[in-house]
Design an enzyme around this catalytic site. Structure first.
Site, mmCIF file in Angstrom:
data_model
loop_
_atom_site.group_PDB
_atom_site.id
_atom_site.type_symbol
_atom_site.label_atom_id
_atom_site.label_comp_id
_atom_site.label_asym_id
_atom_site.label_seq_id
_atom_site.Cartn_x
_atom_site.Cartn_y
_atom_site.Cartn_z
ATOM 1 N N CYS A 391 0.821 -1.354 0.033
ATOM 2 C CA CYS A 391 -0.135 -0.058 -0.022
ATOM 3 C C CYS A 391 0.890 1.446 -0.079
ATOM 4 O O CYS A 391 0.616 2.208 -0.850
ATOM 5 C CB CYS A 391 -0.987 -0.069 1.113
ATOM 6 S SG CYS A 391 -1.563 -1.571 1.630
ATOM 7 N N ARG A 420 6.053 -11.497 5.792
ATOM 8 C CA ARG A 420 5.651 -11.238 7.265
ATOM 9 C C ARG A 420 6.301 -12.304 8.045
ATOM 10 O O ARG A 420 6.205 -13.485 7.789
ATOM 11 C CB ARG A 420 4.114 -11.223 7.197
ATOM 12 C CG ARG A 420 3.549 -10.032 6.490
ATOM 13 C CD ARG A 420 2.030 -10.030 6.631
ATOM 14 N NE ARG A 420 1.467 -9.105 5.604
ATOM 15 C CZ ARG A 420 0.106 -8.788 5.105
ATOM 16 N NH1 ARG A 420 -0.695 -9.918 5.735
ATOM 17 N NH2 ARG A 420 -0.341 -8.152 4.289
ATOM 18 N N GLN A 438 0.787 -11.016 -3.484
ATOM 19 C CA GLN A 438 -0.611 -10.714 -3.465
ATOM 20 C C GLN A 438 -1.137 -10.514 -4.550
ATOM 21 O O GLN A 438 -0.388 -9.917 -5.519
ATOM 22 C CB GLN A 438 -0.998 -9.438 -2.632
ATOM 23 C CG GLN A 438 -0.752 -9.673 -0.898
ATOM 24 C CD GLN A 438 -0.806 -8.642 -0.264
ATOM 25 O OE1 GLN A 438 -0.373 -7.715 -0.680
ATOM 26 N NE2 GLN A 438 -1.269 -8.869 1.170
ATOM 27 N N ASP A 440 -2.705 -7.786 -5.678
ATOM 28 C CA ASP A 440 -2.787 -6.449 -4.954
ATOM 29 C C ASP A 440 -3.217 -5.387 -5.975
ATOM 30 O O ASP A 440 -2.849 -5.311 -6.901
ATOM 31 C CB ASP A 440 -1.832 -6.076 -4.086
ATOM 32 C CG ASP A 440 -2.069 -5.164 -2.969
ATOM 33 O OD1 ASP A 440 -3.332 -5.130 -2.753
ATOM 34 O OD2 ASP A 440 -1.438 -4.821 -2.254
ATOM 35 N N HIS A 442 -4.612 -0.813 -5.742
ATOM 36 C CA HIS A 442 -5.253 0.190 -4.851
ATOM 37 C C HIS A 442 -5.963 1.058 -5.804
ATOM 38 O O HIS A 442 -5.337 1.436 -6.988
ATOM 39 C CB HIS A 442 -4.322 0.940 -4.264
ATOM 40 C CG HIS A 442 -3.561 -0.066 -3.016
ATOM 41 N ND1 HIS A 442 -2.453 -0.964 -3.111
ATOM 42 C CD2 HIS A 442 -4.100 -0.268 -1.576
ATOM 43 C CE1 HIS A 442 -2.189 -1.523 -2.233
ATOM 44 N NE2 HIS A 442 -3.087 -1.172 -1.340
ATOM 45 N N LYS A 527 -14.873 -3.211 5.729
ATOM 46 C CA LYS A 527 -14.276 -3.870 4.543
ATOM 47 C C LYS A 527 -15.525 -5.011 4.117
ATOM 48 O O LYS A 527 -16.128 -5.464 5.055
ATOM 49 C CB LYS A 527 -13.077 -4.754 4.767
ATOM 50 C CG LYS A 527 -12.974 -5.637 5.665
ATOM 51 C CD LYS A 527 -11.747 -6.397 6.043
ATOM 52 C CE LYS A 527 -11.849 -7.131 7.270
ATOM 53 N NZ LYS A 527 -10.497 -7.977 7.686
ATOM 54 N N HIS A 573 -8.401 -0.860 -1.019
ATOM 55 C CA HIS A 573 -7.238 -1.741 -0.813
ATOM 56 C C HIS A 573 -8.355 -2.909 -1.357
ATOM 57 O O HIS A 573 -9.169 -3.323 -0.910
ATOM 58 C CB HIS A 573 -6.941 -1.967 0.307
ATOM 59 C CG HIS A 573 -6.250 -1.001 1.297
ATOM 60 N ND1 HIS A 573 -4.935 -0.788 1.318
ATOM 61 C CD2 HIS A 573 -6.612 0.204 1.783
ATOM 62 C CE1 HIS A 573 -4.443 0.172 2.090
ATOM 63 N NE2 HIS A 573 -5.544 1.011 2.259
HETATM 64 ZN ZN LIG Z 1 -3.291 -2.069 0.570
#
Ligand SMILES: [Zn+2]
Ligand SMILES: [Zn+2]
Length: 701
Positions: A391, A420, A438, A440, A442, A527, A573
């Site tokens: 992010c 992580r 991910q 991912d 945004h 979310k 996100h």
């Molecule tokens: Zn994010």
């Protein structure tokens, strides 16, 4: 003995007067003394109201309503709090009786009780064993014990005897009695019993906490409760002890190693049998086992929680990644790639350093030359960290150059590799890892664009899940938690935007499992969560989309609005698969390794019956490869049944058997996986055309 149990004895003799005959009569009888007796108003879910005397319990009210309910009642919800049936009311209350029909609550109560019964049984069989903790779990319970040094850790061989003793404890049907004790009393009691762990723990409970002990016959455990009314409420055929493992006292490796016994617990025998069947089915589908059979990947201790993808496994990855890229391109996303390591100052600004540092891999900016400066890296080093999420880096891209309201929405996607620092014990195959990628993205947008962006995301996600074989999924809206950032106004509009988007997409329906979950949102935003249902009915949370105004604020992201002023964008996100590693693990278990043809690592194997067919097999292979089909030839001098068995184990979807006759006629005998001896004879061209069509990814059909 604590006050509550004396009270309980007193109550048992008096409740009938109070609850059945009404307040006036009870007072007139002088039984409890008319002046001292308090009365409470109890309101039931149907709106009816009862007056009861102090000392009355939910069990009394159940009995007053009828013997059927008295028998069925397992616990009570008093002003929303789950409590023991035999715990007296402390004031006016809303009362709902919990029965086996309230399955989730009933299961949790039963599992907690099973844990106590397990502990009691173990102490009966192995005197001197110390008890520690025993919570309920998703499918049962466990209890951590400190066995005597002579006895040593428990093993699977101990389990049948412990199960038998548990059944004896259940058969004794001892009431589970809640008693309020003083902290020092509890400590003294446990020290006298030689229970060092419990004695240590009670001293650390918060000062304001009411300390309760639960008594079952002569056995006592420090516990918050609640519990069922007696051990006999448990079905002795509804549990099974499953395994043992080591566990550190309070989860800390510096502490004593305890012996943990796990069990699965249910309300009845049928539920247990169904669960055991599911477990068997799940074991057959275990992605670690199939991953090994199909030679997809491996893990090893030198890289805890990071996957070594083998060639066959990485074919699945590449297919999935290419598919996702096509979907993202078509949906108006721009793909980016951002740094793996960033300075601690950046993570401080984004808030991760404060909130998330213990989960981050931290490294010094410059590693000293060990020969000149020694091997020690001091606290003065400039610290960097491997990114745990993408992010902040995406905000930094957004911040490059001035953005106008006309540029929005900007959708930045990244197949982002994140790390992580999960404890070793939490890792599980490729489902829970330390390094993951991910899918991912945004979306930076204006407030008035959120609903439309989320709706478009829902359509994209729906198409992906259907293509990947998951037409059944559930949508949940996780609402504001108790501890949160941001104004109430922000929470109002962000929750409403997500809700509106689901409604606008027509998915606010029971078939989508649509439900709102109060209190379960992230601390900075609500979310939407997406839970897939797999082939054996398990659910997996994979996708998510959340609104965020905090990070754009912290990292100073802005755009120039129509009014010429700087405004903050909202950041959405979102992820559909979650991570490639975990999603491929889920795919393996869902399909039990029998991937749809477009994802299968090897799509066909040409297997010869006799060596005279070798040249022909090579010809067939060349035609398959020319059509883009991932194929291999098995020309080994082995029996065809041997070849079939081996390729079945590797879950090869199509076996193409060729012998002398097929070579002469220009055909192949097609044996799809799992159809045993059934085979279909086709011309090579027809076969290639059929497989090519079937191997086309769903979005390209
Ligand atoms: Zn994010
Ligand atoms: Zn307990």
């Amino acid at each position: 003995m604590g006050r509550a149990s004396a009270f309980a004895l007193h109550r048992a003799g008096t409740w009938r007067n109070a609850a059945l005959q009404g307040v006036e009569e009870a007072e007139a009888s002088g039984y409890m003394g008319p002046i001292m007796t308090k009365h409470f108003t109890i309101r039931l879910p149907d709106g009816s109201v009862r007056q009861v005397e102090e000392g009355t319990t939910p069990a009394d009210v159940a009995a007053a309503i009828g013997p059927g309910l008295a028998k069925a009642a397992l616990a009570a919800r008093v002003n929303g709090e789950l409590r023991d049936l035999n715990r007296p009311f402390e004031g006016d209350a809303e009362l709902a009786l919990v029965t086996a029909r309230d399955e989730a609550e009933a299961l949790e109560l039963a599992r907690h009780d099973f844990a106590h019964v397990l502990a009691e049984a173990v102490q009966n069989l192995f005197p001197g064993t110390q008890i520690t903790f025993g919570p309920s779990t998703d499918d049962g319970f466990y209890y951590d014990f400190a066995p005597t040094p002579e006895r040593g850790p428990f093993t699977e061989e101990d389990l049948p005897a412990i199960e038998e003793e548990m059944r004896r404890v259940i058969a004794r049907d001892e009431p589970l009695i809640r008693e309020v004790w003083a902290r020092d009393e509890v400590r003294a009691f446990f020290l006298k019993q030689g229970e060092a762990f419990k004695a240590e723990w009670v001293m650390e409970l918060p000062a304001e906490e009411t300390i309760t002990m639960y008594r079952s016959g002569g056995w006592l455990d420090l516990c918050r409760g609640p519990h069922l009314a007696s051990t006999g409420k448990l079905d002795p055929q509804a549990f099974k002890l499953t395994r043992v493992s080591g566990a550190y006292w309070r989860g800390d490796q510096k502490n004593a190693m305890l012996s943990r016994i796990y069990g699965t617990g249910w309300l009845n025998k049928k539920q247990l049998a169904e669960h055991l069947t599911r477990l068997e089915e799940a074991a057959k589908r275990d992605h670690r086992r199939i991953g090994q059979d199909m030679d997809l990947f491996h893990l090893q201790a030198e890289a805890h929680g990071s996957v070594f993808w083998h060639p066959q496994g990485f074919i699945i990855w590449r297919q999935l990644e290419a598919y996702m890229r096509r979907r993202l391109d078509a949906a108006g996303y721009a793909e980016v790639k951002t740094p793996q390591v960033m300075d601690a100052r950046q993570w401080e600004q984004s808030g991760h350093w404060g909130k998330y540092r213990e989960n981050m891999f931290v490294i010094p900016d410059e590693v000293p030359n060990t020969e000149e400066e020694g091997p020690v890296i001091t606290g003065d080093a400039d610290w960097m960290a491997l990114k745990p999420m993408n992010c902040p880096a995406h905000v930094l891209i957004f911040r490059q150059g001035i953005k106008s309201y006309r540029d929005l929405p900007i959708r930045l996607a990244e197949m982002g590799v994140c790390h992580r620092n999960e404890p070793h014990g939490a890792l599980h195959g490729i489902l829970r890892v330390r390094q993951f990628t991910q899918d991912d993205a945004h979306i930076f947008c204006r407030e008035d664009q959120i609903v439309d962006e989320v709706r478009q995301f829902l359509d994209l996600l729906d198409a992906v899940y259907r293509d990947l074989g998951f037409p059944d999924y559930q949508i949940k809206l996780a609402l504001r938690p108790e501890k949160r950032f941001g104004s109430e106004e922000m929470w109002d509009w962000s929750e409403q935007s997500l809700r509106d988007a689901v409604v606008a997409s027509g998915r606010d329906k029971p078939e989508f499992g649509w439900e709102e979950l109060p209190g379960e949102g992230a601390f900075y935003a609500p979310k939407l969560e997406f839970h897939l249902t797999d082939a054996i009915g398990r659910t997996w949370q994979v996708g998510t989309i959340q609104t965020d105004t905090v990070l754009p604020e912290r990292l100073d992201a802005a755009y120039v609005a129509e009014d010429g002023q700087k405004h903050r964008p909202v950041m959405l996100h979102r992820a559909i698969l979650g991570s490639f590693e975990r999603f491929i693990g889920i795919l393996i278990e869902h399909h039990a390794g029998r991937f749809p043809l477009w994802l299968a690592p090897v799509q066909a194997v040409v297997a010869t019956i006799v060596s005279e067919a070798d040249d022909y097999a090579r010809e067939v292979l060349a035609k398959l490869e020319a059509a883009g089909i991932r194929a291999e030839a098995d020309l080994r001098n082995e029996k065809i049944n041997y070849k079939v068995r081996e390729h079945s184990l590797k879950k090869v979807p199509n076996l193409l058997v060729v012998g002398k006759r097929e070579a002469e006629e220009g055909t192949v005998a097609l044996r799809p996986l799992g159809t045993d001896a059934r085979q279909e004879v086709l011309s090579v061209d027809a076969l290639v055309a059929r497989l090519a069509a079937e191997a086309t990814p769903p979005d390209l059909r």
